[in-house]
Write an enzyme that holds these catalytic residues in place. Structure first.
Site, PDB file in Angstrom:
ATOM      1  N   ASP A 198       0.924  -1.588  -0.048  1.00 52.23           N
ATOM      2  CA  ASP A 198      -0.245   0.268   0.056  1.00 52.23           C
ATOM      3  C   ASP A 198       0.976   1.173  -0.147  1.00 52.23           C
ATOM      4  O   ASP A 198       0.190   2.511   0.553  1.00 52.23           O
ATOM      5  CB  ASP A 198      -1.220  -0.129   1.220  1.00 52.23           C
ATOM      6  CG  ASP A 198      -2.092   1.519   0.823  1.00 52.23           C
ATOM      7  OD1 ASP A 198      -2.620   1.475   0.030  1.00 52.23           O
ATOM      8  OD2 ASP A 198      -2.148   1.249   1.703  1.00 52.23           O
ATOM      9  N   ASP A 227       3.732   5.188   8.422  1.00 54.65           N
ATOM     10  CA  ASP A 227       2.803   4.487   7.331  1.00 54.65           C
ATOM     11  C   ASP A 227       2.646   3.064   7.080  1.00 54.65           C
ATOM     12  O   ASP A 227       2.532   2.771   6.071  1.00 54.65           O
ATOM     13  CB  ASP A 227       1.342   4.953   6.637  1.00 54.65           C
ATOM     14  CG  ASP A 227       1.337   6.624   7.050  1.00 54.65           C
ATOM     15  OD1 ASP A 227       1.066   6.720   8.590  1.00 54.65           O
ATOM     16  OD2 ASP A 227       1.074   7.808   6.710  1.00 54.65           O
TER      17      ASP A 227
END
Length: 409
Positions: free
Chosen positions: A289, A309
């Site tokens: 991602d 992240d």
């Protein structure tokens, strides 16, 4: 012997001498670099266990000031961090003085201000450790424990490009609600006997709140980088389209890396090698991602790719998403230091090291055994990919010497 023959012989001997000298010097330099890699690996293993101890060596400074001074263009924290445990202890115990909705994004998070003015990002627990996230490799909610595991993997790989992360239990009723902004407080609810909140984000829904066990919520806290180091966001050159039936160019163009190498900042400097390091990191944790990434602002490609992240990771230990490795197998280059470190981690060392590194975390055990086993299996796939590259192009082309001097002045 005629003069002409003597001149030719001397010329041949001179050429042999020069090539021998160059070869020996190169080998000596390579051997010295490899020895330093080995020593760095041993130092990393020796410092794996991070006891969360509040004591500071620099008693005139707060843990937040110490962590802020660690940050330089190529590292978030230095190799030698005797006060890492003290900083992480502060992250997991310091009083929360303000709580707000998280910064913009797609996933639920909260922005907390800890005593002393330090910002941290809180990501709540959404899944049990053994829950398998089905579907696409980027499916599901963020995994708080993935942030913790990814930080320690960053330490083990020697990258030092991920902000500090530690697990933390918070009491939503006594620690969060009294200091919450109206915007955050308005998203709280009670489900059964559990306190819940759904926050504000692109995918945040009142019908899908994160719930505590009673009032106690498990989560992760990520240390906010110092404001003096503003971030710049970049589109990842190997990002996905996230649209069914539409492929990104890298997914069908085998020569895609050649085009990337001609564009800034990948045409010079360390950024392309950082992209490949990150592909290896993401493949190990199962993160498909990373559509964007951050570096420090106005760096002209010289600063690191910051590993922010990492929560869309460790979703399914049985899924090895090979496309994550596309930068590696399409470009067929890798840092020598990264290659050495990966080889040192073979034969179960990676699993053992990560388990040891995470053992002192407040939310331990951080990962289930299947996820730890998957790391060792994925490492073998990475090593096999590099071998395919060296078989095709030769090690001199594939293994790139790129050791940047780091400064903490």
């Amino acid at each position: 012997m005629k003069l002409k023959q003597r001149v030719v012989l001397l010329a041949i001997l001179l050429v042999i001498f020069i090539f021998t000298k160059v070869f020996l010097i190169d080998n000596l330099e390579t051997s010295a670099a490899n020895r330093e890699d080995q020593r760095a690996f041993q130092r990393m293993l020796a410092g794996l266990r991070v006891a969360l101890d509040p004591r500071l060596e620099h008693t005139l400074q707060s843990p937040w000031e110490i962590a802020a001074q660690w940050v330089v263009p190529r590292e978030v924290y230095p190799e030698d961090t005797p006060e890492l445990g003290a900083v992480m202890h502060a992250m997991t115990t310091k009083k929360i003085v303000k709580a707000d909705v998280g910064y913009k994004g797609t996933q639920l998070k909260a922005l907390l201000i800890l005593e002393g003015g330090q910002k941290v990002v809180f990501k709540p627990k959404r899944y049990a450790r053994d829950y398998i996230v089905e579907g696409e490799p980027y499916a599901g909610y963020d995994r708080h424990n993935a942030e913790v595991a990814a930080f320690h993997l960053d330490r083990i790989l020697g990258f030092r490009r991920a902000p500090l992360v530690v697990g933390r239990f918070v009491n939503l009723r006594t620690e969060i609600k009294p200091v919450a902004t109206e915007q955050l407080l308005g998203t709280f609810m009670t489900v059964g006997n559990n306190t819940c909140f759904y926050g504000k984000c692109y995918y945040c829904r009142e019908t899908e709140p994160a719930c505590a066990d009673g009032d106690i919520m498990e989560g992760s806290v990520t240390l906010w980088l110092p404001d003096v180091w503003p971030l710049q966001k970049h589109r990842h050159p190997w990002g996905r389209t996230y649209r069914e039936g539409k492929l990104a160019r890298w997914e069908y163009d085998e020569s895609y890396c050649d085009a990337v190498k001609k564009t800034s900042p990948y045409d010079s400097g360390p950024r392309l090698l950082d992209i490949i390091d990150t592909a290896i990191f993401d493949y190990l944790i199962g993160n498909a991602d990373r559509h964007h990434y951050e570096s420090f602002q106005d760096d002209e490609g010289a600063s690191m790719l910051i590993l922010l992240d990492n929560a869309k990771s460790f979703g399914n230990p049985a899924l090895d998403e090979r496309s994550i490795l596309a930068p590696l197998y399409q470009c067929c280059i890798i840092r020598v230091s990264t290659w050495n470190r990966l080889n040192y981690l073979k034969n179960g060392v990676l699993k053992s090291a990560l388990k040891t590194a995470m053992s002192h975390d407040p939310i331990s055990p951080v990962l289930s055994d299947p996820h730890l086993d998957a790391l060792d299996q994925r490492l073998l796939s990475i090593l096999a990919t590099v071998k395919q590259c060296t078989d095709q192009f030769g090690p001199d082309v594939v293994l790139v010497e790129d050791r940047m001097t780091l400064s903490h002045l």
